[in-house]
Write a protein that holds these residues in place. Sequence first.
Motif, PDB file in Angstrom:
ATOM      1  N   ARG A  63       0.867  -1.180   0.000  1.00 28.58           N
ATOM      2  CA  ARG A  63       0.000   0.000   0.000  1.00 28.58           C
ATOM      3  C   ARG A  63       0.902   1.229   0.000  1.00 28.58           C
ATOM      4  O   ARG A  63       1.608   1.501   0.971  1.00 28.58           O
ATOM      5  N   ARG A  64       0.876   1.948  -1.101  1.00 29.24           N
ATOM      6  CA  ARG A  64       1.810   3.062  -1.273  1.00 29.24           C
ATOM      7  C   ARG A  64       1.323   4.302  -0.534  1.00 29.24           C
ATOM      8  O   ARG A  64       0.136   4.646  -0.562  1.00 29.24           O
ATOM      9  N   THR A  65       2.232   4.982   0.159  1.00 27.33           N
ATOM     10  CA  THR A  65       1.959   6.259   0.810  1.00 27.33           C
ATOM     11  C   THR A  65       3.026   7.252   0.351  1.00 27.33           C
ATOM     12  O   THR A  65       3.990   6.856  -0.317  1.00 27.33           O
ATOM     13  N   ASN A  70       8.910   4.085   8.428  1.00 21.62           N
ATOM     14  CA  ASN A  70       8.326   3.914   7.100  1.00 21.62           C
ATOM     15  C   ASN A  70       8.072   2.452   6.752  1.00 21.62           C
ATOM     16  O   ASN A  70       7.412   2.155   5.747  1.00 21.62           O
ATOM     17  N   PRO A  83       3.811   0.676   7.396  1.00 22.65           N
ATOM     18  CA  PRO A  83       2.771   0.415   6.383  1.00 22.65           C
ATOM     19  C   PRO A  83       3.134  -0.728   5.436  1.00 22.65           C
ATOM     20  O   PRO A  83       2.244  -1.300   4.791  1.00 22.65           O
ATOM     21  N   ALA A  99      -2.257   2.160   7.667  1.00 16.31           N
ATOM     22  CA  ALA A  99      -1.315   2.805   6.744  1.00 16.31           C
ATOM     23  C   ALA A  99      -1.651   4.270   6.503  1.00 16.31           C
ATOM     24  O   ALA A  99      -0.766   5.139   6.571  1.00 16.31           O
ATOM     25  N   GLU A 100      -2.908   4.573   6.245  1.00 10.98           N
ATOM     26  CA  GLU A 100      -3.299   5.961   5.995  1.00 10.98           C
ATOM     27  C   GLU A 100      -3.163   6.799   7.260  1.00 10.98           C
ATOM     28  O   GLU A 100      -2.720   7.951   7.211  1.00 10.98           O
ATOM     29  N   ILE A 141       0.372   8.312   8.082  1.00 16.13           N
ATOM     30  CA  ILE A 141       1.013   9.344   7.257  1.00 16.13           C
ATOM     31  C   ILE A 141       1.460  10.548   8.090  1.00 16.13           C
ATOM     32  O   ILE A 141       2.605  11.006   7.949  1.00 16.13           O
TER      33      ILE A 141
END
Length: 297
Positions: free
Chosen positions: A72-74, A188, A191, A265-266, A269
């Motif tokens: 899941r990209r952030t 980092n 996530p 994950a969100e 941030i």
Amino acid sequence: MVSAWLRAIRVRFLLASIISVSIGLAIALWKHDALDPLHALLTYIGVLSLHASVDLLNDYWDYRSGIDKVTRRTPFSGGTGVLPEHMLSPSSVYRAGIAFLIIGAVIGLYFVAVRGIAIAIILAFAVAAVYLYSTSIVRIGLGEFFVALKGTMIVVGTYYVQVGALSIEPVYAGTISGMLSSLVLFINSFPDYEADRSGGRRTLVILLGPARASRLFIAFPSAVYIMIIAGVVLQILPLYTLATLLALPLALRAYRILKARYDDAEGLIPCMSSTVAFSRIVGIAIVVGVLVEYLLF
């Protein structure tokens, strides 16, 4: 195309290496009034090339292993996405990674000729570690340690290129710089927990589990501040480096968020943003503190 390459190189994360080189240069000025502009410029180019190389090769190997397909990209984790989104070809990213590795190695070989065996040892470590980071180092649980050691060696190597000798100050400050970089990698990786685990990686978050790893976070800024305060007391660091304490609220904010949202994950941030800001501000404050000491005394 240019924007894709800038994204692949992760330009904003290059600041960590810029800060580490700057710490080494600042200490060389402070302790020896030494600064060779050409060597300083070559050091920046060489270190940034090696940094870009490890990031490009990391993207390539993550794509090959399938990690990029499930992560899941952030804005701070999960890779750059240039390969899954077909913005660049895997072969071009790999070739660019090798090209940057060669640039860094050639500059390093020049410094070996100028400064001798100590730089050769640092260069050999750097080249091997850059190439093996994604395929071996993070798979045996040494990713955070490697990043910490890398930050230390950048400061020490930069200082040595300028001065031609070793001393406690660059080793001490380099250790702090390395811990700051390791903290960013550590936070980092939260996530990326599931994707990294499925891809065979062994980060601290995977080894400890997200819940227990979240409690480890505070150990990083605590160790950084203990070293800075002890360094000032022992006169290894200038008094002005205590300005780094101004960044403490960022670390505390990140810790509070992490404890509550370590599996979101969100939600992480803002935590990752505060951690990166903390790391950069502390590093810059060390540079400024050393330079103020040099200019005033």
